[in-house]
Design an enzyme around this catalytic site. Structure first.
Site, mmCIF file in Angstrom:
data_model
loop_
_atom_site.group_PDB
_atom_site.id
_atom_site.type_symbol
_atom_site.label_atom_id
_atom_site.label_comp_id
_atom_site.label_asym_id
_atom_site.label_seq_id
_atom_site.Cartn_x
_atom_site.Cartn_y
_atom_site.Cartn_z
ATOM 1 N N ARG A 167 0.685 -1.382 -0.045
ATOM 2 C CA ARG A 167 0.063 0.016 0.008
ATOM 3 C C ARG A 167 0.872 1.188 -0.142
ATOM 4 O O ARG A 167 0.366 2.316 -0.453
ATOM 5 C CB ARG A 167 -0.989 -0.027 1.290
ATOM 6 C CG ARG A 167 -2.193 -0.797 0.968
ATOM 7 C CD ARG A 167 -3.187 -0.959 2.269
ATOM 8 N NE ARG A 167 -4.283 -1.512 1.816
ATOM 9 C CZ ARG A 167 -4.555 -2.995 1.971
ATOM 10 N NH1 ARG A 167 -3.314 -3.692 2.188
ATOM 11 N NH2 ARG A 167 -5.478 -3.428 1.685
ATOM 12 N N GLU B 250 7.226 -11.082 12.958
ATOM 13 C CA GLU B 250 6.844 -11.733 14.346
ATOM 14 C C GLU B 250 7.355 -13.219 14.041
ATOM 15 O O GLU B 250 7.755 -13.910 15.202
ATOM 16 C CB GLU B 250 5.278 -11.327 14.394
ATOM 17 C CG GLU B 250 4.977 -12.097 15.900
ATOM 18 C CD GLU B 250 3.879 -11.688 16.166
ATOM 19 O OE1 GLU B 250 3.230 -12.106 17.376
ATOM 20 O OE2 GLU B 250 2.859 -11.243 15.573
#
Length: 200
Positions: free
Chosen positions: A91, A128
């Site tokens: 984006r 993560e």
């Protein structure tokens, strides 16, 4: 509940296995910012325990206002000093390309590994659960670096360092949203500028 925005993959950019627990309320955002009110909170997406900040409705209905707000993060002098606007996949591409067109600047994509033809410069960054690699083509010039969301800051930091490795000078960094997770985060010695900040 963890907070995840579009994009920074599942709080990507922290240390592997690092879990960020945050409780935030919409009222903490920008004192009734009309753009913030169009961001939709989606609980338990993309997996249980994550609160997803969805900017899709905002971009669909108020795209020009989003670009205008990002534009106003910098002065006319600061825009004049930049040669190009760099956007981080995916984006960040949309926002950076619109800003580049608005100011008559070039657009520089920062992509995930394997998406750009060689030769490229790469830099790993922590997610993560695992790691990723960002790549860009080597060139030169002064950049304003743009992404949609700051979570832990790892993606933005890696992108700025990658741009430097590739021969660019990053003048400033800009975000549509700072989720408020990475308190006191700085990138190349300065705090990123953001249109909307959570947890304030």
């Amino acid at each position: 509940m963890k907070v995840h925005g579009d994009f920074e993959s599942a709080l990507g950019g922290g240390h592997p296995g690092h879990v960020v627990h945050v409780r935030m309320r919409q009222e903490n955002v920008g004192q009734g910012d009309p753009l913030a009110r169009l961001i939709v909170d989606v609980p338990d997406f993309p997996k249980p325990g994550i609160l997803f900040r969805d900017i899709t409705p905002l971009l669909r209905t108020h795209f020009a206002a989003v670009i205008a707000a990002l534009d106003e993060l910098f002065s006319a002098r600061e825009w004049s000093e930049a040669d190009a606007v760099a956007g981080i996949e995916s984006r960040g591409f949309i926002l950076a390309a619109a800003l580049a067109e608005k100011h008559g600047k070039g657009f520089v994509p920062i992509r995930k590994k394997g998406k750009l033809p060689p030769p490229v410069v790469g830099r790993p960054y922590a997610l993560e659960y695992g790691a990723g690699v960002l790549e860009m083509q080597r060139a030169e010039g002064k950049l304003i670096l743009v992404d949609d969301v700051l979570a832990t800051g790892g993606t933005l930091k890696a992108s700025a360092e990658l741009a430097t490795d590739a021969g660019f000078r990053v003048l400033h960094t800009a975000l549509l949203i700072d989720l408020g997770i990475a308190k006191d985060f700085r990138c190349l010695g300065a705090a990123p500028r953001a249109v909307i900040r959570y947890g304030g």
